[in-house]
Enzyme design. Structure first.
Site, short mmCIF file in Angstrom:
data_model
loop_
_atom_site.label_atom_id
_atom_site.label_comp_id
_atom_site.label_asym_id
_atom_site.label_seq_id
_atom_site.Cartn_x
_atom_site.Cartn_y
_atom_site.Cartn_z
N GLU A 222 27.24 10.70 -42.11
CA GLU A 222 28.04 11.92 -41.95
C GLU A 222 27.31 13.10 -41.30
OE1 GLU A 222 29.85 12.72 -45.73
OE2 GLU A 222 31.23 11.04 -45.53
N GLU A 363 33.26 4.68 -45.20
CA GLU A 363 33.67 5.29 -46.46
C GLU A 363 35.15 5.62 -46.39
OE1 GLU A 363 31.35 8.61 -47.76
OE2 GLU A 363 29.43 7.65 -47.28
#
Length: 783
Positions: A222, A363
């Site tokens: 991320e 995710e």
């Protein structure tokens, strides 16, 4: 035992999302694809003979597919298990769960790959021979891990994965070993430099280059940051330090120089400039926004180039629902069609649809709320299953603060409702889960729930599998609107196993499904469409078409998609020591409200048809937060009502509650779980001590009082041996025992006592677990 939160920043914004442009990129970029629907796929006349079973399980890419060394397609479907990235430097949950049992249970339930977050700091510690024995392992529950360092625990777990046919995806989640390290936007921080980040990847790749249990490396979790933040991650053609595309190329090439057979995953970022705008702009309106790691728009302009290693490249976006953050695309009337059109397609799904590269959604997941979050999760699950997009669900851990996990808080029991939602997105064939190992069945030797790739594709029989599945039968349309048709059929059979279904509208294939249902969207009102379905097996054999079904969409207006209004004026109307009663004003709806969903502390506890509810079986003197949502017959659910906090009444049978809200202090505090949380009347907060014996918590009643009853509501880390004591001594030099035990068993202890004092203390002399002692509530009653 800390609550691990992955909350996105509340400053996330979104602006109007442009439609996907037609791709035509020069050499080294994205391939051009003609516009229009795909051509029908006719069934092959015969399948080629399979090659010998590969000795190794390395993978590579072909278009938008991942294939094994024989070129057979595989589907990576798994979950995340975090902890090695955190301060504990080891899997969370080993404080109570057994590592072998947990690993075997994942394999038995179809998890064929596990994404393991680590930190650069931990890899460098391992590299430099500084792996320590972790404190977060309960060796009573895990005797096989006694005296092992963090690196030895990881190696032990890799051997378990090999035994049970699970593959591993390694993810650098943060620079530092920190439970909140993922919040830092880039891959360097403090003493961790970009070069150390790259060298850490080289070291871990070299250590495991001959171990095909680790088949993939996720370069960095991320990367993110907004236009006015520093540092932040960008994506362009430069060699700037903050260009994640360049960092992905650099790390990827250095990884592949060590092991050219491992997959390299590149995530997205958070923002990307609109057409005609540059990274120098500070204006929010000049950027497209998405989830951290979820914005891969830059690949169209600046694809990652790994040179000779491009066949190992996988793009890996992340996506979450409205309970993580109420993004603009979750406001108003939204559904799978709008999500796919406005969010998924322009940010990352185009890479799959244009056959550019494989996707692995690293995710996704969240709480089941019987509302918008579950609606989002179901929509993404269906997209994954229908397109066989690779995925690792977030997460196994129940202590993920804004999503929960596949396990419940005991780290042993599976959340069956959440697992049932995930299960269609796990690779299955012939009623069994498919692993990524050629020699070992998923679940290990003798598994009754899993098969290996050799089981699926055959072991070198010169004839190969040439038998096609039977045609799908009983094609029906159980639901339709003015713009969509939902199809269902009975499953086909196959000598090896059906792997999926192709759905045709006329002669055009409009989608695929791993289940026996599919919803075709974007249709015209009051129009007839003809559908057929074909089944596929792993060898590529395709069945004959099902009997055609003609369906006419509804006239303009379509199905009801309008949710009810929000229930108004939530209020408490009564309470006892074990119950609270609440009421609310009725919602309105265009077709009528069918039910109200009542949530206590974020979990649904009831569905009622009236405008009131009594919640029973509660603990005295305890506060809970309630919200209510309205639902109509079409399944549309309103937003939540305003939160309402209600407390059960005091139990005065043993005197008046004296301790709530009073000053409390303790010998130690663990992870911010302060002692005042044990006297706040909130059953979801707690005090936790250091991981030592002889820890205590005191409460000051304000004056000397008669104490007649003490209630201790223990967390999982409880005291086996403890004393309850009172004192009037201002220097706390003298204490009188009211109660003592050496055989405590946790749960809730209700103790009848008799004594007088201003100060009341619980002294935990011996722990029942390797952790500290922890109390949800410490209640003192008397007069």
């Amino acid at each position: 035992m800390n609550l691990f939160s992955r909350r996105r920043g509340a400053a996330i914004r979104a602006v109007a999302v442009a439609s996907v442009m037609a791709a035509a990129v020069a050499s080294g970029g994205l391939a051009a694809h003609a516009a229009g629907p795909p051509s029908p796929v006719p069934p092959p006349t015969a399948a080629a003979a399979p090659a010998a079973v590969p000795a190794k399980d390395w993978l590579h890419t072909r278009g938008n597919q991942i294939v094994d060394e024989n070129g057979d397609k595989v589907w990576l479907t798994g979950t995340n298990w975090f902890g090695f990235n955190a301060t504990e430097r080891v899997f969370h949950g080993l404080w109570s769960g057994n590592i072998t049992t947990l690993t075997k249970s994942m394999a038995d339930r179809g998890i064929n790959i596990v994404r393991v977050p680590v930190s650069t700091q931990l890899l460098l510690e391992w590299k430099n021979g500084r792996a320590a024995v972790p404190s977060g392992v309960n060796t009573y529950a895990n005797p096989e891990l006694k005296d092992l360092t963090t690196l030895q625990v990881f190696d032990h777990w890799l051997a378990l994965c090999e035994r049970y046919g699970i593959k591993v995806l390694l993810d650098v989640h943060s620079a530092e070993a920190d439970n909140s390290g993922h919040i830092h936007p880039v891959w360097w921080k403090g003493t961790i430099t970009s070069e150390q980040f790259y060298s850490a990847w080289e070291w871990v790749t070299a250590r495991y280059k001959d171990n095909d249990t680790i088949v993939a490396m996720d370069v960095k979790n991320e990367p993110h940051g907004k236009q006015n933040e520093s540092p932040r991650a960008k994506w362009d053609g430069s060699t700037d330090q903050d260009n994640f595309k360049y960092a992905c190329e650099t790390a990827g090439k250095r990884i592949l120089a060590v092991n050219p057979k491992v997959l390299v995953l590149c995530e997205g970022i958070e923002i990307y400039p609109r057409a005609g705008k540059s990274w120098s702009s500070q204006a929010e309106a000049d950027y497209h926004f998405n989830w951290w790691g979820g914005n891969l728009r830059g690949v169209r302009d600046h694809p990652v180039n790994l040179g000779a290693g491009n066949s190992q490249l996988v793009y890996s976006p992340h996506d979450y629902g409205p309970l993580v953050f109420q993004q603009p695309w979750f406001q108003g009337d939204w559904n799978r069609t709008t999500l796919e059109r406005d969010v998924w397609d322009p940010n990352w799904l185009y890479l799959h649809k244009e056959n550019t590269a494989p996707l692995l959604i690293g995710e996704w997941g969240g709480f089941l709320d019987n509302g918008p979050n579950q609606k989002w999760m179901t929509a993404l699950r269906d997209l994954i299953a229908e397109n066989r997009i690779h995925q690792t669900f977030w997460c196994l851990n129940p202590n993920s603060g804004d999503t929960g996990g596949l396990l419940l808080n005991d780290w042993a029991t599976w959340d069956e409702a959440k697992y049932a939602l995930l299960k269609p997105a796990l690779w299955q064939s012939g009623g069994k889960f498919v692993g990524l190992d050629h020699q070992v069945r998923l679940g290990g030797a003798g598994s009754t729930t899993g098969i290996s790739l050799a089981d699926l594709y055959g072991g070198g029989d010169p004839g190969g599998d040439t038998q096609a599945p039977t045609a799908p039968a009983t094609l029906t349309a159980p639901a339709k609107t003015s713009t969509s048709v939902s199809l269902s059929w009975t499953p086909s059979t196959d000598n090896v196993g059906v792997t999926g279904y192709d759905v045709y509208r006329g002669t055009t294939r409009v989608g695929t499904s791993a289940t026996t249902s599919y919803t075709d969207t974007g249709l015209t009102a009051n129009t007839a469409y003809a559908y057929t379905v074909r089944a596929r097996d792993a060898a590529g054999n395709v069945s004959a078409a099902s009997t055609a079904l003609s369906v006419t969409t509804q006239a303009g207006g379509g199905a009801d998609t309008t949710p009810p209004s929000v229930p108004g004026n939530p209020r408490g109307t009564g309470r006892t020591t074990t119950s609270v009663t609440l009421a609310w004003d009725a919602s309105t709806d265009n077709t009528g409200v069918s039910a109200y969903l009542v949530f206590r502390d974020g979990t649904q506890v009831a569905s009622v048809t009236g405008t009131g509810y009594t919640d029973t079986g509660l603990t005295p003197s305890t506060a809970h937060t309630y919200t209510v949502r309205a639902r109509d017959a079409a399944g549309n659910t309103s937003a939540a009502s305003a939160p309402l906090q209600l407390s059960t009444a005091d139990d005065t049978s043993g005197g008046t509650l004296l301790s709530q809200g009073k000053n409390a202090w303790a010998s130690s505090t663990e992870a911010g779980n302060n002692p005042d949380r044990a006297v706040d009347g909130n059953a979801t907060t707690r005090w936790g001590s250091a991981f030592q014996d002889n820890q205590w918590i005191n409460v000051d009643l304000g004056a000397s009082r008669t104490v007649s009853r003490v209630v201790l509501d223990w967390e999982a880390a409880y005291a086996k041996g403890y004393r309850v004591q009172v004192s009037n001594s201002p220097d706390f030099s003298t204490w009188t025992d009211l109660y003592a035990t050496t055989t405590g068993d946790g749960g809730t202890d209700t103790l009848t006592v008799n004594g007088t004092g201003r100060y009341v203390r619980v002294l935990g002399q011996s722990r029942a677990t390797p952790y500290g002692i922890s109390l949800y509530e410490f209640r003192v009653y008397g007069g």
